[in-house]
Design a protein around this motif. Structure first.
Motif, PDB file in Angstrom:
ATOM      1  N   ASP A 126      29.471  -8.142  90.397  1.00 11.09           N
ATOM      2  CA  ASP A 126      30.113  -9.013  89.647  1.00 11.09           C
ATOM      3  C   ASP A 126      29.457  -8.871  88.127  1.00 11.09           C
ATOM      4  OD1 ASP A 126      27.775 -10.350  89.824  1.00 11.09           O
ATOM      5  OD2 ASP A 126      28.360 -12.057  90.118  1.00 11.09           O
ATOM      6  N   SER A 127      28.786  -7.610  87.879  1.00 12.20           N
ATOM      7  CA  SER A 127      28.178  -7.597  86.760  1.00 12.20           C
ATOM      8  C   SER A 127      27.791  -6.052  86.576  1.00 12.20           C
ATOM      9  CB  SER A 127      26.876  -8.481  86.391  1.00 12.20           C
ATOM     10  OG  SER A 127      25.807  -7.901  87.292  1.00 12.20           O
ATOM     11  N   GLY A 128      27.489  -5.667  85.169  1.00 12.91           N
ATOM     12  CA  GLY A 128      27.025  -4.240  84.987  1.00 12.91           C
ATOM     13  C   GLY A 128      27.959  -3.213  85.047  1.00 12.91           C
ATOM     14  N   TYR A 129      29.242  -3.431  84.678  1.00  9.52           N
ATOM     15  CA  TYR A 129      30.155  -2.338  84.999  1.00  9.52           C
ATOM     16  C   TYR A 129      30.150  -1.331  84.016  1.00  9.52           C
ATOM     17  CZ  TYR A 129      32.203  -4.300  89.326  1.00  9.52           C
ATOM     18  OH  TYR A 129      32.224  -4.604  90.597  1.00  9.52           O
ATOM     19  N   SER A 130      30.369  -0.125  84.072  1.00  8.67           N
ATOM     20  CA  SER A 130      30.646   0.851  83.296  1.00  8.67           C
ATOM     21  C   SER A 130      31.802   0.659  82.567  1.00  8.67           C
ATOM     22  CB  SER A 130      30.765   2.442  83.837  1.00  8.67           C
ATOM     23  OG  SER A 130      31.833   2.338  84.724  1.00  8.67           O
ATOM     24  N   ALA A 131      31.905   1.397  81.325  1.00  9.02           N
ATOM     25  CA  ALA A 131      33.033   1.283  80.662  1.00  9.02           C
ATOM     26  C   ALA A 131      34.114   2.314  81.340  1.00  9.02           C
ATOM     27  CB  ALA A 131      32.974   2.269  79.283  1.00  9.02           C
ATOM     28  N   GLU A 132      35.369   1.852  80.999  1.00  8.65           N
ATOM     29  CA  GLU A 132      36.553   2.460  81.831  1.00  8.65           C
ATOM     30  C   GLU A 132      36.668   3.829  81.762  1.00  8.65           C
ATOM     31  OE1 GLU A 132      38.437   1.654  78.064  1.00  8.65           O
ATOM     32  OE2 GLU A 132      36.974   0.603  79.236  1.00  8.65           O
ATOM     33  N   THR A 133      37.057   4.454  82.898  1.00 11.87           N
ATOM     34  CA  THR A 133      37.479   6.101  82.781  1.00 11.87           C
ATOM     35  C   THR A 133      38.845   6.172  83.511  1.00 11.87           C
ATOM     36  OG1 THR A 133      35.110   6.632  83.399  1.00 11.87           O
ATOM     37  CG2 THR A 133      36.656   8.260  83.816  1.00 11.87           C
ATOM     38  N   LYS A 134      39.538   6.944  82.590  1.00 15.36           N
ATOM     39  CA  LYS A 134      40.919   7.420  83.266  1.00 15.36           C
ATOM     40  C   LYS A 134      40.834   8.194  84.393  1.00 15.36           C
ATOM     41  CE  LYS A 134      45.427   9.372  81.822  1.00 15.36           C
ATOM     42  NZ  LYS A 134      45.953  10.055  80.728  1.00 15.36           N
ATOM     43  N   LEU A 135      41.576   8.035  85.325  1.00 13.34           N
ATOM     44  CA  LEU A 135      41.593   8.968  86.528  1.00 13.34           C
ATOM     45  C   LEU A 135      42.626  10.296  86.125  1.00 13.34           C
ATOM     46  CD1 LEU A 135      41.486   7.041  89.807  1.00 13.34           C
ATOM     47  CD2 LEU A 135      39.466   7.959  88.909  1.00 13.34           C
ATOM     48  N   ALA A 136      42.188  11.299  86.534  1.00 11.69           N
ATOM     49  CA  ALA A 136      42.937  12.310  86.130  1.00 11.69           C
ATOM     50  C   ALA A 136      43.761  12.734  87.237  1.00 11.69           C
ATOM     51  CB  ALA A 136      41.923  13.653  85.900  1.00 11.69           C
ATOM     52  N   LEU A 137      44.626  11.848  87.576  1.00 14.18           N
ATOM     53  CA  LEU A 137      45.426  12.069  88.805  1.00 14.18           C
ATOM     54  C   LEU A 137      46.529  13.305  88.644  1.00 14.18           C
ATOM     55  CD1 LEU A 137      46.371   8.431  89.757  1.00 14.18           C
ATOM     56  CD2 LEU A 137      44.774   9.867  91.078  1.00 14.18           C
ATOM     57  N   PRO A 138      46.651  14.091  89.445  1.00 10.03           N
ATOM     58  CA  PRO A 138      47.489  15.303  89.300  1.00 10.03           C
ATOM     59  C   PRO A 138      48.804  14.690  88.750  1.00 10.03           C
ATOM     60  CG  PRO A 138      46.944  15.001  91.672  1.00 10.03           C
ATOM     61  CD  PRO A 138      46.256  13.975  90.513  1.00 10.03           C
ATOM     62  N   ASP A 139      49.207  15.809  87.883  1.00  7.48           N
ATOM     63  CA  ASP A 139      50.765  15.641  87.058  1.00  7.48           C
ATOM     64  C   ASP A 139      50.611  14.632  86.199  1.00  7.48           C
ATOM     65  OD1 ASP A 139      51.657  17.588  88.960  1.00  7.48           O
ATOM     66  OD2 ASP A 139      52.418  16.162  90.221  1.00  7.48           O
ATOM     67  N   ASP A 140      49.836  13.433  86.078  1.00  2.19           N
ATOM     68  CA  ASP A 140      49.474  12.734  85.033  1.00  2.19           C
ATOM     69  C   ASP A 140      50.809  11.855  84.832  1.00  2.19           C
ATOM     70  OD1 ASP A 140      48.217  11.310  82.948  1.00  2.19           O
ATOM     71  OD2 ASP A 140      48.703  12.680  81.314  1.00  2.19           O
ATOM     72  N   LYS A 141      51.398  11.470  85.702  1.00  2.00           N
ATOM     73  CA  LYS A 141      52.729  10.427  85.619  1.00  2.00           C
ATOM     74  C   LYS A 141      52.039   8.803  85.802  1.00  2.00           C
ATOM     75  CE  LYS A 141      55.153  14.155  85.157  1.00  2.00           C
ATOM     76  NZ  LYS A 141      55.772  14.496  84.009  1.00  2.00           N
ATOM     77  N   TRP A 142      53.084   8.054  85.261  1.00  2.00           N
ATOM     78  CA  TRP A 142      53.146   6.643  85.439  1.00  2.00           C
ATOM     79  C   TRP A 142      52.475   6.103  86.894  1.00  2.00           C
ATOM     80  CZ3 TRP A 142      54.887   2.663  88.517  1.00  2.00           C
ATOM     81  CH2 TRP A 142      55.120   1.291  88.075  1.00  2.00           C
ATOM     82  N   ALA A 143      51.414   5.310  86.860  1.00  2.00           N
ATOM     83  CA  ALA A 143      50.753   5.134  88.227  1.00  2.00           C
ATOM     84  C   ALA A 143      50.349   3.732  88.124  1.00  2.00           C
ATOM     85  CB  ALA A 143      49.599   6.188  88.394  1.00  2.00           C
ATOM     86  N   ILE A 144      50.285   3.024  89.163  1.00  2.00           N
ATOM     87  CA  ILE A 144      49.803   1.812  89.300  1.00  2.00           C
ATOM     88  C   ILE A 144      49.289   1.490  90.915  1.00  2.00           C
ATOM     89  CG2 ILE A 144      51.338   0.814  87.699  1.00  2.00           C
ATOM     90  CD1 ILE A 144      52.967  -0.658  90.073  1.00  2.00           C
TER      91      ILE A 144
END
Length: 356
Positions: A126-144
């Motif tokens: 519940d603390s100390g989280y890093s800044a967000e990193t975008k996951l480089a998912l293959p094909d880089d399409k809409w993802a949830i």
């Protein structure tokens, strides 16, 4: 007592090769699950020792709660662990995972077709989280709705996404991960919403909210939500990987022949009953020790579950969703059938029963 809560089972369970005695579910049933006071969607919960940790999207960011039980999470203070300082957009369905002693929260952020998966990490829940990193998912399409799992010693990432750049249908995809932050190789489709019972509500048709668990035989399951989340047809269904199957090969996955947890009898798999107290149950969380599928099945005949739903008698809308506590159990000798596809047309193994 509602019929679906008074089931008795003469099923035998094989756990780690040891034959366990037949059990009566009604005689060992824990306290009934219930609506919590948390009006929210998409619960993600894991257990660390005797503490339950949840994560949710709220206040333009992500908040974590900790409590001594799943029922107590709603009244626990919400601690903001990440805020959208870079104006990524809508923040959806964070998922908390523990891997290598670190906590990782995966979430989708963006606007419209720009939604992509991101991750933040910390050594504290519940603390100390890093800044967000975008996951480089293959094909880089809409993802949830992405989440990390480890199966047979390998990390995998499973998520809901589009095949292309248009909102036609949401499929389930899987890809290898070389680390909790690094996808590697291709993405592989493992499910598409093509069965009639998962196409009752569409535009788009939906397979989403995948959650992994391992059955008593060590086989991998991905339990997911089908039909539109904006309707009371929302429900849970199962994908079971055949024994020895390849997670990247779509025809090694067998799909339940209907919803396993839903509120419409017409879409339920034969032998599964609809809910009594809620409408449209979906986007669930198996509450596992450290969130690790390799700790499943947990000890005991009934295992903790959280899901969101709308109380019966209330108009179905996103704003009326609450978190609920519930339970599930493994259900043996269940055959999933299919036709006109490569490989055997039937596969028999463990399925799941869900209880409000």
């Amino acid at each position: 007592m509602p019929a679906h809560r008074s089931l008795t089972a003469a099923a035998t369970f094989t756990l780690s090769g040891v034959l366990a005695a037949a059990i009566s579910l009604s005689s060992v049933e824990p306290a009934q699950g219930d609506q919590t006071g948390l009006r929210a969607a998409d619960p993600s919960v894991l257990r660390v020792g005797g503490t339950y940790v949840s994560v949710q999207s709220t206040g333009g960011g992500i908040a974590v709660r900790q409590a001594s039980s799943t029922a107590a999470l709603a009244s626990a203070p919400a601690r903001q662990v990440w805020s959208d300082a870079h104006d990524l957009g809508e923040v959806w369905a964070p998922e908390i995972v523990r891997d290598g002693g670190l906590y990782h929260i995966y979430f989708s952020a963006g606007r419209g077709a720009a939604h992509r998966m991101h991750v933040i990490s910390s050594d504290s829940p519940d603390s100390g989280y890093s800044a967000e990193t975008k996951l480089a998912l293959p094909d880089d399409k809409w993802a949830i709705d992405g989440t990390l799992l480890t199966f047979n010693g390998r990390r995998w990432f499973v998520w809901s996404g589009w095949a292309g750049d248009t909102n036609i249908e949401q499929n389930l995809y899987i890809a290898r991960m070389s680390s909790p932050n690094t996808p590697t190789g291709e993405r592989y489709v493992i499910s598409q919403p093509r069965e009639s019972w998962e196409r009752v509500v569409g535009n788009p048709y939906i397979n989403e909210a995948p959650e992994a668990i391992k059955d008593p035989n060590g086989q991998l399951h991905i339990v997911y939500s089908a039909n539109g989340s904006w309707s009371d047809q929302y429900c849970l269904a199962d994908l079971r990987l055949r024994a020895g199957g390849d997670p990247t090969y779509v025809w090694d996955w067998y799909k339940s022949n209907g919803c396993l947890f839903g509120s419409d009898r017409a879409t339920m798999m034969a032998g599964w009953d609809p809910t009594v107290n809620v409408n449209g149950p979906g986007h669930h969380s198996f509450v596992l020790l450290d969130g690790d599928i390799n700790t499943s099945p947990p000890a005991g005949p009934r295992f903790p579950l959280m899901f969101h739903a709308v109380p019966k008698g209330t108009p179905y809308s996103w704003a009326n969703r609450f978190w609920y506590t519930g339970t599930f159990t493994w259900w043996g000798e269940t055959t999933y059938r299919r036709a006109n596809v490569p490989g055997p047309n039937a596969d028999t193994g463990w399925s799941l029963k869900f209880f409000e």
